[in-house]
Each structure stands twice: as C-alpha cells, then as structure tokens.
Design a protein around this motif. Structure first.
Motif, PDB file in Angstrom:
ATOM      1  N   PRO A   1      55.524 -15.944 -55.323  1.00  0.00           N
ATOM      2  CA  PRO A   1      55.541 -16.283 -53.899  1.00  0.00           C
ATOM      3  C   PRO A   1      56.462 -17.454 -53.538  1.00  0.00           C
ATOM      4  O   PRO A   1      56.005 -18.483 -53.070  1.00  0.00           O
ATOM      5  CB  PRO A   1      54.074 -16.642 -53.618  1.00  0.00           C
ATOM      6  CG  PRO A   1      53.562 -17.165 -54.908  1.00  0.00           C
ATOM      7  CD  PRO A   1      54.273 -16.397 -55.984  1.00  0.00           C
ATOM      8  N   GLY A   2      57.751 -17.276 -53.740  1.00  0.00           N
ATOM      9  CA  GLY A   2      58.680 -18.356 -53.442  1.00  0.00           C
ATOM     10  C   GLY A   2      59.495 -18.034 -52.205  1.00  0.00           C
ATOM     11  O   GLY A   2      59.322 -16.991 -51.573  1.00  0.00           O
ATOM     12  N   ILE A   3      60.441 -18.948 -51.843  1.00  0.00           N
ATOM     13  CA  ILE A   3      61.176 -18.712 -50.618  1.00  0.00           C
ATOM     14  C   ILE A   3      62.233 -17.637 -50.745  1.00  0.00           C
ATOM     15  O   ILE A   3      62.589 -17.003 -49.757  1.00  0.00           O
ATOM     16  CB  ILE A   3      61.873 -19.974 -50.079  1.00  0.00           C
ATOM     17  CG1 ILE A   3      62.549 -20.729 -51.209  1.00  0.00           C
ATOM     18  CG2 ILE A   3      60.928 -20.810 -49.314  1.00  0.00           C
ATOM     19  CD1 ILE A   3      63.412 -21.826 -50.691  1.00  0.00           C
ATOM     20  N   GLY A   4      62.783 -17.433 -51.963  1.00  0.00           N
ATOM     21  CA  GLY A   4      63.805 -16.395 -52.122  1.00  0.00           C
ATOM     22  C   GLY A   4      63.259 -15.047 -51.668  1.00  0.00           C
ATOM     23  O   GLY A   4      63.824 -14.378 -50.805  1.00  0.00           O
ATOM     24  N   ARG A   5      62.148 -14.692 -52.229  1.00  0.00           N
ATOM     25  CA  ARG A   5      61.570 -13.397 -51.907  1.00  0.00           C
ATOM     26  C   ARG A   5      61.092 -13.365 -50.463  1.00  0.00           C
ATOM     27  O   ARG A   5      61.186 -12.344 -49.788  1.00  0.00           O
ATOM     28  CB  ARG A   5      60.403 -13.132 -52.847  1.00  0.00           C
ATOM     29  CG  ARG A   5      59.868 -11.734 -52.703  1.00  0.00           C
ATOM     30  CD  ARG A   5      58.938 -11.394 -53.817  1.00  0.00           C
ATOM     31  NE  ARG A   5      57.853 -10.600 -53.301  1.00  0.00           N
ATOM     32  CZ  ARG A   5      56.595 -10.979 -53.288  1.00  0.00           C
ATOM     33  NH1 ARG A   5      56.246 -12.145 -53.787  1.00  0.00           N
ATOM     34  NH2 ARG A   5      55.667 -10.202 -52.791  1.00  0.00           N
ATOM     35  N   TRP A   6      60.598 -14.485 -50.005  1.00  0.00           N
ATOM     36  CA  TRP A   6      60.087 -14.569 -48.631  1.00  0.00           C
ATOM     37  C   TRP A   6      61.195 -14.269 -47.626  1.00  0.00           C
ATOM     38  O   TRP A   6      61.014 -13.464 -46.710  1.00  0.00           O
ATOM     39  CB  TRP A   6      59.506 -15.962 -48.420  1.00  0.00           C
ATOM     40  CG  TRP A   6      59.093 -16.284 -47.045  1.00  0.00           C
ATOM     41  CD1 TRP A   6      58.055 -15.752 -46.346  1.00  0.00           C
ATOM     42  CD2 TRP A   6      59.704 -17.243 -46.180  1.00  0.00           C
ATOM     43  NE1 TRP A   6      57.973 -16.321 -45.109  1.00  0.00           N
ATOM     44  CE2 TRP A   6      58.969 -17.245 -44.981  1.00  0.00           C
ATOM     45  CE3 TRP A   6      60.784 -18.113 -46.314  1.00  0.00           C
ATOM     46  CZ2 TRP A   6      59.291 -18.078 -43.917  1.00  0.00           C
ATOM     47  CZ3 TRP A   6      61.099 -18.939 -45.261  1.00  0.00           C
ATOM     48  CH2 TRP A   6      60.343 -18.907 -44.067  1.00  0.00           C
ATOM     49  N   ILE A   7      62.362 -14.914 -47.826  1.00  0.00           N
ATOM     50  CA  ILE A   7      63.472 -14.665 -46.915  1.00  0.00           C
ATOM     51  C   ILE A   7      63.841 -13.197 -46.979  1.00  0.00           C
ATOM     52  O   ILE A   7      64.062 -12.525 -45.972  1.00  0.00           O
ATOM     53  CB  ILE A   7      64.703 -15.514 -47.278  1.00  0.00           C
ATOM     54  CG1 ILE A   7      64.394 -16.981 -47.018  1.00  0.00           C
ATOM     55  CG2 ILE A   7      65.911 -15.089 -46.456  1.00  0.00           C
ATOM     56  CD1 ILE A   7      65.539 -17.900 -47.333  1.00  0.00           C
ATOM     57  N   PHE A   8      63.885 -12.689 -48.187  1.00  0.00           N
ATOM     58  CA  PHE A   8      64.280 -11.321 -48.361  1.00  0.00           C
ATOM     59  C   PHE A   8      63.295 -10.351 -47.698  1.00  0.00           C
ATOM     60  O   PHE A   8      63.689  -9.408 -47.026  1.00  0.00           O
ATOM     61  CB  PHE A   8      64.423 -11.022 -49.847  1.00  0.00           C
ATOM     62  CG  PHE A   8      65.116  -9.754 -50.059  1.00  0.00           C
ATOM     63  CD1 PHE A   8      64.423  -8.622 -50.387  1.00  0.00           C
ATOM     64  CD2 PHE A   8      66.464  -9.682 -49.837  1.00  0.00           C
ATOM     65  CE1 PHE A   8      65.082  -7.435 -50.525  1.00  0.00           C
ATOM     66  CE2 PHE A   8      67.125  -8.504 -49.982  1.00  0.00           C
ATOM     67  CZ  PHE A   8      66.435  -7.363 -50.322  1.00  0.00           C
ATOM     68  N   ASP A   9      62.007 -10.579 -47.868  1.00  0.00           N
ATOM     69  CA  ASP A   9      60.994  -9.735 -47.215  1.00  0.00           C
ATOM     70  C   ASP A   9      61.169  -9.780 -45.710  1.00  0.00           C
ATOM     71  O   ASP A   9      61.040  -8.770 -45.026  1.00  0.00           O
ATOM     72  CB  ASP A   9      59.580 -10.238 -47.542  1.00  0.00           C
ATOM     73  CG  ASP A   9      59.117  -9.774 -48.899  1.00  0.00           C
ATOM     74  OD1 ASP A   9      58.102 -10.307 -49.389  1.00  0.00           O
ATOM     75  OD2 ASP A   9      59.772  -8.886 -49.470  1.00  0.00           O
ATOM     76  N   ASN A  10      61.466 -10.972 -45.196  1.00  0.00           N
ATOM     77  CA  ASN A  10      61.616 -11.083 -43.748  1.00  0.00           C
ATOM     78  C   ASN A  10      62.849 -10.367 -43.245  1.00  0.00           C
ATOM     79  O   ASN A  10      62.881  -9.928 -42.104  1.00  0.00           O
ATOM     80  CB  ASN A  10      61.654 -12.552 -43.326  1.00  0.00           C
ATOM     81  CG  ASN A  10      60.286 -13.161 -43.391  1.00  0.00           C
ATOM     82  OD1 ASN A  10      59.317 -12.576 -42.933  1.00  0.00           O
ATOM     83  ND2 ASN A  10      60.184 -14.326 -43.970  1.00  0.00           N
ATOM     84  N   ILE A  11      63.865 -10.282 -44.107  1.00  0.00           N
ATOM     85  CA  ILE A  11      65.030  -9.528 -43.683  1.00  0.00           C
ATOM     86  C   ILE A  11      64.645  -8.063 -43.541  1.00  0.00           C
ATOM     87  O   ILE A  11      65.019  -7.404 -42.576  1.00  0.00           O
ATOM     88  CB  ILE A  11      66.190  -9.697 -44.678  1.00  0.00           C
ATOM     89  CG1 ILE A  11      66.713 -11.131 -44.590  1.00  0.00           C
ATOM     90  CG2 ILE A  11      67.307  -8.720 -44.365  1.00  0.00           C
ATOM     91  CD1 ILE A  11      67.845 -11.415 -45.509  1.00  0.00           C
ATOM     92  N   SER A  12      63.836  -7.535 -44.482  1.00  0.00           N
ATOM     93  CA  SER A  12      63.434  -6.128 -44.311  1.00  0.00           C
ATOM     94  C   SER A  12      62.515  -5.954 -43.129  1.00  0.00           C
ATOM     95  O   SER A  12      62.453  -4.881 -42.547  1.00  0.00           O
ATOM     96  CB  SER A  12      62.738  -5.532 -45.527  1.00  0.00           C
ATOM     97  OG  SER A  12      62.602  -6.411 -46.555  1.00  0.00           O
TER      98      SER A  12
END
Lengths: 311, 543, 298
Positions: A256-267
């Motif tokens: 649960p870090g910001i890399g994946r978070w940003i990416f999830d939000n892009i989708s």
C-alpha cells in the motif's frame, strides 16, 4: 553553506512549478465533465453549472492552476471526485509505506553490494571477480517486476516461507525490498568495484602497502573512504529510481504505497488524486536530490568548499 | 582522515535508518491495524451459552468497497457490509424456497389489493441507543423514492406512499397489486432501515448508524474495512459472535489464495477456478462449490451506430462460442445459458435460445444487416474478475466474422459509470459493447425491471445500460409485476424471455461457478450463491 | 588513431594508421562478453525479421485455441500454451518485434531531440541553457514511469504513444551528455578559429563538436535501448503499454501472473526473453565503453 541550501531550494521552485503546471493542465484536459461525474446523470443543467462554479471550473485554466497552487501551500490538495476523500490525507497515509520500502531496499542493496564490490575489486580478474560481476550484470538486466514474480513463486508459493503480498508485519517487507533492492544492488556493486579499483591504483595505497600496513587496514582505512564519493553518487541516483521501481514492486506485492496508489487512481480517472499525488512525488524527489547533494558535502570537504564558495 | 569519513558514513546511515523507521512508525494506523489472524481467542457469550471463538474474523475480499452510503450505491461488495450494520423488515432465505421471515418486522399482510401493512418488533434500537420506530421506516422509504436523496429509486418502483399508522405499524401504498413487492422489503441495500434522527441531525456520515449486530469501526483505504460487534444489539438472542469482522481487500487472486492456505485470512472469497485444487489440498481449509445465479454477459449499447441494428446483434450472438468463454474464464465450471433471465429464479427457461453458435449463420446475418465487410468497434470491460479474459476471447471470436474489436479496460467503478452513460467522457467515444454481470436471486422484476425497462428518461431500469427502449418489453414487464395469479406470472415471463431472445440486447455467456474457501472451523456463515453473503453471525470456532 | 607496423618487402617500415572505428572494433573483438552480446543482438534482429514473414499473425500469434489452453511445454508447443491456447514460443519470438521497434525507436527519437537540445544548451549557454536544464531537471524529478503513464493516459495506449512517452527519458540523457561534451570543447582553439572564419554555428557543431561526443553517446545508446526495453515491458505489465492481444513480453507476464501457481512457465519464459535481451545489450554496451576508451578499462 546555508546560503547554498537556500539557493538550491529556490532553484527547485521553478522546476516544481513547471512540473505541476504540466500535470495539472494535462490531467484536467482529459478528465471529461467533472460536474457530471460527481453529480451523476440525473442532475439538471443548473445543478451541473452550480457545481462547476463551486469547484472553480468556470474560470480559465491558468487561474484554476494558481488557485490550486495557492491551496497546495496550505497542504490542501483538494478532494477526490469519486469518493470525496481528502487527497493530502490519502497521500500522507501511504507515503510512509513507500518510504519504508525505499529505505529497506537501499539498506539491503548497500549491505549486499558494497562488500561485494570491495571483494571483487580486491580480487580483480579472479573467478570470484568474474562471477560477482556476471551476477551483477544479471541483476541489472532483470526487469524488477519479473524478479518479484519469481520471488513470490519460490518463497511464497513453493516454499511458503514468506507472505505473497500486502503489508502485514515484518516478514511482508522482505520480498518487496529484495525486488526493489536487487537491481539497485547490482548497479552499486559495479560502481563500488570500479571506484575501489581507481582508488587502489593510487600512489598512497602503494605506499601504505610498502610500509607494511595489513591488507584490511589498507582497504578500510585508506581506500574505502575515498572510494565513497562515487558510491554515494550511485546510491543517490538509485534513490530517484526507487520510486519508479516501487510502482512495479507495489503492484506485484499489493504493497500500500504511493506508487500503486497513483497508478490505481489513474485507472479510476480520479484526477485530483493523480494530480496531487504526482506533484507531491515531484516535490519529494527534488528534496531527495538536494539531500543527496548535501551528503556529498558531508563526505568531501572539497565539494563542501565549492558549495560554500558558490554561496 | 579517511577513518573519519567512514565513521561519518556509518553514523549517517544509522541516523537515516532510524529516522525512516520512526517515520514509518508514526506514518499511520495502517501497520497496526492490518489484521493478520489473531491467535487470541476468547469466549463470547450468546444466549445459548458461551462459544469459544477467535476474536477476529478476517475475510479476504476480491475488491475494495467503494462507499458505505447505502442510499447511493448497490455494488455487492458494499452490500455485504450493510448486512452487518443494518437490517431489513423481512429476511430472504438462501435455501431457494423464497419463504421470507421477519427480521425487523414481526408480521406483514395485504390489508387490501394495494396496501401492505407491516408491524415492527418490540425493543429495536439503533447502535446509538435510540429506538427504531415507524417514523424511521417511513423516512427510509421516502428517501429511497426521492431521486435527490437516493439513486436506488428502482428498488421501490411501484410504491406510491408510506403511511405511519402508529409507533410500530406502517402501511405501504402501492400503485398496483404487485405480488413480489414484499420481497423489496428484504433487500440490501434498497430496503435497509436507516435512522431518521441520524440523517436529520446533520451528521457527516449518518449512514453509519444502523440497527444491526455490528458497527463500523474503520476503513483504511486500499487495505481493509473493520466492523466491531455491537454489544448493545437489541436482539440479544441473535447477537454476533466474533468481536471484530474485517474485510481485507486482496484483489490479487493468488495473494488471496496463498493467504487462505497460510491461514492469514479465514475466508477466501471467489478463489479463481484454477486454484481450487490447491485449496482443496490445503490443511484446515474447506472449499464449497455450487451453481450460482450470477450471470456474465456481453451487452450492446443500442445508442451505438452499429448496434442499434437488431440483425447485427443477432449476428454477433451467433458468433459467440459460449463454451469457449466458459472454458477460458472458469475452466468450464460455469453454467452456460442462452436466456437473459438469471438462472435460479422461478420461470427460468433453459430451452429458450434461438441464436446459438453458428459461424455461417453469423456471416449471413452480418450480410443481411449490411455489414458484410466488417467494421471496427470498441468493447468496454472492467479490469476485474474474469472479464479481461472474456473480452479477449470475444475479440478473437468476432474477428472470425470480420469485426475488429478494440478492448478498453478500466477500473470497475469507472467502467460502470461509463456504460451507464453510454459515452466515454474522457475520449468522447460512444460505447458499442460492454461486458458486465448481473446477480439476482429474489425477484423477477429486479431483472426485467432493472435491466430492460425504460418508460421515460426519469423512469428506467437502473442497470439498463443497453439503453433499450422497447414498448413491448415495458408492457410485458408490467404485466408480470402486477400479475394477479401464478399462471399469468409464468406465461408472461416465458413470453418476455422469448421476446428478449429475439431482441438480443445482450448475449449471456454463463453464470459463474460459485466457489468459496474458508477455515474448516468456520461457523455461522450464511452464504448465497450469488455472492451476497451474510457474515453477521459467522465466527471461527476454537477448540 | 593508433599506429601499427606493417611489414612490406622493403626494409623501410611504413606505419599505417587505423581509423578510430577500426581500432575500436579491434579492441571490442577481444572482449568475449561483448561479442556474445553483439551476436545475440544480431540474432534477435534476425528473429524479428524472420518472425514477421514466417508467422501468420492472426492464426499463429493471436489465434485462440481454447481446447489447447494452459498446456505445459510439450513437443507440440515447446514452451507451452497460454490461457486461451496460444503458443508461447511463437508469441515470444514475434514479441521481439515490439521490444526492438519501441526501444530503438524511442532511443533514436530521443537521440535526435536530446542531441539538438544539448548542443544548443551547451553552445549558447546563458538563458537558453538554464531553461533547457530546468526542463530536464523537471523530467528527472518525476520518475520516468510516471511521465510515461501521464502521456499514455492523455493520449491513449498505443505503440506510438508508448514510443513518445519512452523517448523522453532517452532525450534527457542525451541532452545532458551532449551539453557536457559541447561545453568542454566549446572553448577549444579550433572551434574558435572555425567560428572566426565565419562558419555557421550548426556546421561547427556537426563537424567539430559532435564527433567528440560520439563515444559516450554510442555507449549510452546500447545501454538505453536495454533500459527502454525494460520500461516498455513494465508499462505493458501495468496494462498501459501495447494493447491486447499483442504478444509484448511484459503484457504476457501480466497475463501469466494469474496462473502463476499452476502454470509457472507462463511467468518464466517471457521474463527470460527480456532478461537475456537486456543482458546482451549491457554486455555490448560495457564492451563498447571499454573498447572506445581503453584508459577507462578495468
């Protein structure tokens, strides 16, 4: 010295402004009709227009940008269009996870690579050297998300020793850290080796050996200190790559870090989250670069003198 | 000189590591509240005596909840949270009989052709201690009927008004006699009773107050949502057992399965079909397998330039090999069907289906529709479950008849809003086809009404993503909804299925196989093959 | 330029000088690793060309065969089949095309843009230099995956947008190298004299300055192609690279992830393809670096 730091901070500002402008404009141009996204398709045109005015969307994009940056300075990055959560709070709750991953990875990388680099440098052109350097080469050539998959396959699926994902205690950081760190380790090992080889050729080393200094003292007392600068450079450069690497590791391990978070939000096409997230990342990276430069000064008084002189 | 440099390096490294761990430590609740299965167990008392159960029940869920606002969304993943915190007037059973029992209501009856009278049980309280009265019931249904307050209007279609008779008695006045209507009062979410007081008090999240056996504790975005047992639950005999129930969001199938095998979680929702054998061989894990009611289909947007043409839709139907899709998505374990009604509902007719896999016929129909030379179109799909695999098989199958399909994959919630609009707002493209699912195990009208009816722009099925506006469909649906006797109910439903088969607003692939894996000591789980499980009385027994 | 003695039948020794290119090649040949890398790379190009002609894209590469799905390596399918029955070996061989075209294209594009910008910045200095350097700082500040992700989400996922997104990183690298070289050489006398006889700036840059930057740039090209291949496959792994059903290696790994426990080979072979390709390029790049400037050799 302080003057130098201030000057660097001032230099960061245009970079951050340009980045944030590009991202803000880019994301907002592609996000479609925001009012409709929030209010749904039953909303009337008046309701939609009222929402647009409320969000400031009726103003020209440059004005919107300035308002956005002004709020940024107070720590308000806006709220998600989708579930109303505060962007900055979400970022803050996840950023430490990425930081944890990054530091553990660098720690792991340094612990493995620096001794390896020193060893291979001291045993240049032996089979140990070749093996070590070939291993490092493999490490650099492997895509890190593939490494992550292989690690899960071996340690989680086949052996069942370690968890395959999520953040749930001390064991869950091991595989993600190795995934991010191994590629770094390979780079650092290569740099350490060449840096040590450089230093070891120097006359003062020859003198020390001639004087009868024991080998380990030669390495650790005389050589390593001077070799550190390029090594720190390598480590510092890798820090910028960590965020890149962490997006992939976080995806593979559901970390649960910001890399994946940003990416999830892009989708999810959640524009405020993406914009806020990337701008925060850019700010963080600039700060990291500054810190790395300061670490140089810490190590090399010549560089420190340069910085102080530059003022 | 050199030694100093080295010492400094070590000191710096140490400081930095310490700083990092401090930062990580105060970074947030995430590290402390992620629930690994707690070894601590304790005795929980229920009326029947003490039960030895693990304190926490951890359920590995396949996706994250999107919202706890029960007036404005109805995704299944959110619904199972509402079943913990809220209750409905009636309770719908999972045994396929359809015989409802009272949950909040102690009785109900038709006082005349269009009026249903419910009487509440005694002593019902919300989690904040305030009592539940008929006013709360009226408030709930008034909100559901108000499009400004709730998007769930279709759940109460047919309701004209709600009248409070006394503190515990409510009358529902319908527009017509609708035999299935009482089922509406057993529905999650469009039937759960909310607290009028909480909503009118101006509280930020009034939907968190419910009368159920559990209360919301926390939702850590991206990680988990936790509920704690409501120790002031009004129905002491049916209190929850586990002290805490946590849903961990584990969208990676293999992560979830491995966590189940390692007993990091107690329940694994929807394990993928290819992992079933691994789970069956795992120690202390039970795997359940049934035919489910959840159908997956290829939907057409009738606003699309291509698919407003019925013959073209029929052509595509003939080009889809459902068995292959079943094989690719579910290893063949799903149940293929042709009719649009959900399997498991009364009047489901297996024999209906005149557009079966036939490439020759498909090409003929293409020609008849005027698209002999093929065309390119888009297919919207959510990047979850088996949908991307289904999309890629559809893409390959349609290529055989000359249709080039571009797959547009988006996150589930985004996908839903795109197909609802029928237009992708970020590119301006009209949706041509989409893949979606529909689960229904209670009412026919929740299929016919929600998916296919469109009487006006203000009154249409909430899931009519095909934008189907057909008068015959509307009238048949109405006949079924207001049917006075069983014979009409049956015959009209079969007629509607046949008509939909001609219309082909969608091509149903199959229903997914229902799988769930859980700790062998799990008790009290109330499972529905459609996935709308009720965990409010579940726990893992110890010793 | 090196001097080598050439034996002639006269008693006088004549020294024949070799061009830099030939000299580099001579040194490179001695490096076994580099030669292996070079051979592998040439083989890869051959495979790419061969695959385009030999395979029928619709039938062999994306044609689904559900009855044959998820079969392990066998005589009929040397590396097994994937979840919809496609032969993995064929897809890997064909997939080389995506990795090569995208990475070479991105690096090539980045090279042109980067060299132009770097030369301008290095030569003129002052405001233009500052501006260009600020922009590259910005692009360094945001990790290159994020930059790529933003560009792809703005313009949709396709091979072309992927190429543009990936060339940004290459361009910033080349810009920095070129600028540094240009600034070093700018002050040299022969440059000043060229300037004073009225040679236009661009001619000076091309004729005198660029040849001196050549060595670091050449090394960087091979290394960047490797990095770009990894970046491209990373983006496809995340789902925003080459769209389905294209057999891009990263995308294949992403699909294989779901079947990791029962059909592990799906997660292994495409990754091996990526690794060996990048390994070959790294070996070649290292060898080139040593061959071009032996003083740097370890």
């Amino acid at each position: 010295m302080i003057k130098y730091i201030l000057k660097r901070i001032l230099q960061m500002i245009p970079a951050i402004l340009i980045t944030s402008l590009l991202i803000f404009v880019g994301m907002n141009l592609t996000s479609g009709d925001v009012a409709r996204t929030i209010l749904g398709d039953r909303a009337s045109e008046e309701q939609l227009q009222a929402k647009r005015v409320e969000l400031g969307l009726d103003k020209p994009i440059i004005v919107q940008y300035f308002n956005y940056m002004a709020k940024l300075c107070t720590g308000d990055l806006g709220k998600s269009y989708i579930n109303g959560k505060d962007v900055f709070t979400e970022f803050q709750s996840r950023f430490p996870n990425t930081l944890e991953l990054a530091f553990t990875a660098i720690l792991f990388a340094s612990i493995i690579s620096i001794p390896l680099g020193i060893y291979t440098a001291m045993h240049q052109n032996t089979w140990q050297d070749t093996t070590g350097m070939v291993a490092a080469l493999f490490g650099v050539s492997m895509p890190n998300f593939w490494l992550g998959l292989l690690l899960i396959l071996l340690f989680s699926v086949k052996l069942g020793w370690l968890p395959s994902g999520g953040k749930s205690g001390i064991t869950s950081i091991i595989l993600p850290a190795i995934t991010v760190g191994l590629g770094q380790a390979a780079m650092i090992a290569r740099t350490t080796r060449s840096s040590m080889l450089d230093v070891v050729r120097q006359d003062y080393i020859r003198t020390a050996r001639a004087k009868g200094c024991p080998e380990h003292k030669v390495i650790y007392k005389h050589a390593l200190g001077n070799a550190m600068i390029p090594i720190i450079t390598a480590v510092g450069l890798q820090l910028s790559n960590i965020l890149t690497g962490s997006v992939l590791a976080e995806t593979v391990f559901s970390w649960p870090g910001i890399g994946r978070w940003i990416f999830d939000n892009i989708s999810k096409r959640d524009t405020p989250m993406v914009t806020g997230g990337i701008i925060m990342c850019a700010i963080v990276m600039c700060i990291v670069n500054l810190l790395v430069d300061l670490v140089y000064a810490f190590f090399d008084p010549r560089i420190k003198a340069q910085y102080v002189k530059k003022g | 000189m050199r030694r100093k440099g080295l010492r400094r390096a070590i000191a710096l490294l140490a400081t930095v590591t310490t700083a990092a761990s401090l930062l990580a430590g105060c970074g947030g609740s995430s590290s402390s509240s992620t629930a690994a299965s707690t070894a601590a167990s304790g005795a929980s008392s229920t009326a029947g005596g003490t039960v030895n159960a693990k304190d926490t029940l951890v359920i590995g869920s396949q996706s994250e909840i999107s919202s706890l606002d029960l007036l404005n969304n109805d995704d299944q993943i959110n619904n199972i949270c509402f079943k913990l915190t809220h209750e409905t007037l009636l309770h719908f059973p999972n045994d396929g009989t359809g015989k409802m029992t009272g949950e909040l209501a102690k009785s109900y009856e038709w006082t005349d052709d269009t009026t249903l009278r419910y009487v509440l049980k005694d002593g019902i309280t919300f989690s904040d201690g305030s009592p539940m009265t008929a006013d709360d019931v009226k408030y709930t249904y008034d909100c559901l009927m108000d499009p400004n307050k709730s998007s769930l209007g279709s759940y109460v279609s047919g309701l004209k008004s709600v009248e409070v008779i006394d503190d515990k008695t409510i009358d529902f006045h319908l527009t017509e006699h609708m035999a299935e209507w009482p089922i509406n009062t057993a529905n999650y979410p469009g039937g759960v009773i909310i607290s009028k007081k909480a909503y009118e008090s101006g509280e930020k999240e009034p939907y968190l107050i419910g009368s159920g056996p559990y209360v919301f504790k926390e939702w850590v975005s991206g990680d988990h949502v936790t509920f704690v047992r409501n120790d002031n639950y009004w129905d002491k005999e049916n209190a929850g057992v586990a002290k805490e129930i946590t849903f961990r969001f584990m969208s990676e199938d293999s992560t979830r399965v491995i966590a189940m095998e390692n007993h990091e979680i107690d329940v694994c929702i929807k394990p993928p079909t290819n992992e079933i054998d691994n789970l069956k061989n795992a120690q202390g894990v039970t795997v359940e397998n049934k035919v489910s009611t959840r159908k997956h289909y290829l939907g057409f947007n009738l606003n699309s330039d291509f698919f407003k043409n019925q013959t073209l839709r029929q052509a595509v139907a003939c080009a889809i090999n459902r068995d292959d899709i079943n094989a690719a998505a579910y290893d063949g374990n799903g149940a293929v069907q042709y009719t649009d009604l959900n399997r498991g509902l009364p009047t489901f007719d297996e024999s209906i289906g005149s557009y079966k896999y036939d490439l020759t016929r498909a090409k003929e129909l293409m020609k008849e529709a005027g698209y002999e030379n093929g065309f390119t179109c888009n297919l919207y799909v959510a990047s979850d479950e088996q949908w991307p695999t289904m999309a890629s098989v559809v893409q390959a199958q349609l290529k055989e008849i000359g249709i080039t399909v571009n797959i547009v994959e988006t996150e589930t919630a985004t996908h839903k809003s795109i197909i609802k609009e029928g237009v992708d707002s970020s590119t301006g493209n009209t949706v041509d086809m989409f893949i979606w699912r529909w689960n229904e195990d209670m009412k026919l009208d929740y299929v016919y009404g929600d998916l296919y009816s469109w009487t006006s722009d203000d009154d249409h099925g909430s899931a009519n993503f095909y934008h189907l506006k057909d008068d015959k469909v509307n009238s048949l649906r109405w006949d079924i909804l207001t049917s006075e006797d069983d014979a009409t109910y049956q015959s009209k439903s079969v007629e509607l299925q046949k008509y939909l088969d001609e219309l082909q607003p969608e091509v149903v692939f199959c229903t997914e196989p229902f799988y769930i894996a859980y700790d062998s000591n799990l008790k009290g789980a109330y499972l529905f093959t459609g996935g709308n499980h009720d965990w409010s009385h579940a726990y893992v027994a110890t010793s | 330029m090196a001097m080598v003695a050439v034996k002639k039948d006269t008693s006088e020794k004549v020294y024949k000088s070799r061009s830099m290119g030939a000299e580099t090649w001579r040194r490179l040949k001695k490096n076994k690793g580099a030669i292996i890398g070079l051979i592998f790379f040439i083989l890869l190009i051959a495979v790419t060309i061969f695959s385009s002609f030999y395979f029928n894209y619709d039938k062999d590469i994306i044609g689904q065969n559900i009855s044959q799905r998820l079969q392990g390596p066998s005589a009929q399918h040397l590396l097994g089949t994937d979840q919809v029955g496609r032969d993995i070996l064929y897809r890997i061989l064909y997939g080389a095309k995506y990795s090569l075209t995208i990475s070479c294209g991105a690096v090539g594009l980045g090279l042109i843009i980067g060299v132009i910008l770097g030369s301008i910045a290095g030569f003129h200095g002052g405001f233009i230099d500052d501006l260009i350097m600020r922009i590259t700082d910005v692009l360094y500040a945001v990790p290159n995956i994020m930059v790529a992700v933003i560009i792809v989400s703005l313009f949709g996922a396709s091979t072309l947008t992927l190429l543009i997104a990936l060339c940004v990183y290459a361009a910033t690298n080349f810009a920095r190298i070129t600028r540094a070289s240009v600034m070093t050489i700018r002050g040299e006398e022969y440059v000043e004299s060229a300037y004073s006889i009225g040679l236009p700036t661009w001619k000076i840059i091309i004729k005198h300055i660029l040849p001196n930057c050549l060595s670091p740039i050449i090394v960087q090209i091979t290394l960047l192609i490797g990095t770009t291949i990894i970046s491209a496959s990373s983006l496809s792994f995340l789902g925003i690279g080459v769209p389905a059903p294209a057999p891009e290696w990263g995308a294949m790994l992403s699909e294989g992830r779901e079947y990791m426990r029962t059909n592990a080979y799906m997660c292994v072979f495409p990754g091996l393809a990526i690794m060996f390709t990048v390994l070959a390029l790294n070996l070649l790049g290292d060898g080139l670096r040593d061959a071009i400037d032996p003083k740097l050799k370890r």
